[in-house]
Design an enzyme around this catalytic site. Sequence first.
Site, PDB file in Angstrom:
ATOM      1  N   HIS A 135      -5.555   8.392  11.757  1.00 22.66           N
ATOM      2  CA  HIS A 135      -5.182   6.749  11.770  1.00 22.66           C
ATOM      3  C   HIS A 135      -3.664   6.638  11.108  1.00 22.66           C
ATOM      4  CE1 HIS A 135      -9.790   5.327  11.286  1.00 22.66           C
ATOM      5  NE2 HIS A 135      -9.210   5.769  12.494  1.00 22.66           N
ATOM      6  N   ARG A 141       0.972  -1.346  -0.069  1.00 25.14           N
ATOM      7  CA  ARG A 141      -0.116  -0.134   0.182  1.00 25.14           C
ATOM      8  C   ARG A 141       0.803   1.243  -0.050  1.00 25.14           C
ATOM      9  NH1 ARG A 141      -5.605  -1.609   0.811  1.00 25.14           N
ATOM     10  NH2 ARG A 141      -6.156   0.681   1.060  1.00 25.14           N
ATOM     11  N   GLN A 166      -9.234  10.070   8.009  1.00 27.97           N
ATOM     12  CA  GLN A 166      -8.780   8.655   8.272  1.00 27.97           C
ATOM     13  C   GLN A 166      -7.955   7.968   7.301  1.00 27.97           C
ATOM     14  OE1 GLN A 166     -12.775   6.668   9.423  1.00 27.97           O
ATOM     15  NE2 GLN A 166     -13.334   8.264   7.937  1.00 27.97           N
ATOM     16  N   ASN A 167      -7.369   8.843   6.191  1.00 25.41           N
ATOM     17  CA  ASN A 167      -6.610   8.024   5.220  1.00 25.41           C
ATOM     18  C   ASN A 167      -5.219   8.298   5.709  1.00 25.41           C
ATOM     19  OD1 ASN A 167      -8.967   7.705   3.857  1.00 25.41           O
ATOM     20  ND2 ASN A 167      -8.669   9.535   2.448  1.00 25.41           N
TER      21      ASN A 167
END
Length: 247
Positions: free
Chosen positions: A124, A74, A106-107
């Site tokens: 996050h 990712r 939140q990314n």
Amino acid sequence: MGGLLHRAFRRIGTGMQDIRNIVILTGAGISAESGIDTFRSEGGLWEQHRIEDVATPEAFARDPDLVLNFYDMRRENIQKAQPNAAHVALAKLDRDWSGNLLIITQNVDDLHERAGATRLIHMHGEHLSAWCMACDARTTWRDALKHRPPCPSCGAAALRPDIVWFGEMPYRMDEIETALRQCDLFVSIGTSGAVYPAAGYVRTTRHYGAYTLELNLDPSQGSILFHETRLGRATELVPAWVEGLVA
Ligand code: OAD
């Protein structure tokens, strides 16, 4: 209580002219059109693993290779992606809005900041940061972690992704709570409303008198709680909303 309700009613009734303090919550949907997969659109599966099974401290203790590999892939992908029109519109709003504004994302990608946003909290964590479990240092990190590189601060092979896993406390909660209590307008963009505490921000902000707006492809789990929901793609909805707000 009566005062709060009255305040909320007045704001809704009079439209946007009362708005000074804005909080924007973003989720994976805002980065979807930049080519970054959302978490739940494909059932939340990654190579047959539920997302919850790779994003926990227990999963990391049980199978660190699996978890590091997941985050290495990712991290590599987000570096190939580019900010889209929704990130750019929010960055423009951040630059032009003279009142308080906070983007809570939140990314864990860096597309908001690459578009130019500065009033931003990554609740996050961030893909491009590594956290040393031995000395607690955080280091900007672009490469893989699966080969157990040494920590630049202490040399220990104890780096983990600087990502908040399920069961861990999101970052900067005090600042977030203060902004939520003070905001006049809360806008939720591209999030399914499946993960707390972010999923509860619509309730908090409504309680304190904010007008609440959802911009999403599909109604989120908490859609019914918003004063207003607009459905569509982030690259269309967000620039249009920003234009309407600053006009
Ligand atoms: P989800 O994958 O749960 O939800 C993405 C939302 O974006 C869905 O409601 C989609 O309808 C919407 N969406 C998809 N494409 C869109 C588009 N082009 N324009 C607008 N909306 C679109 O992602 P999150 O809600 O962000 O946590 O997930 C929350 C957290 O769950 C993540 O931060 C992550 C995950 O576990 C951690 O890693 C700690």
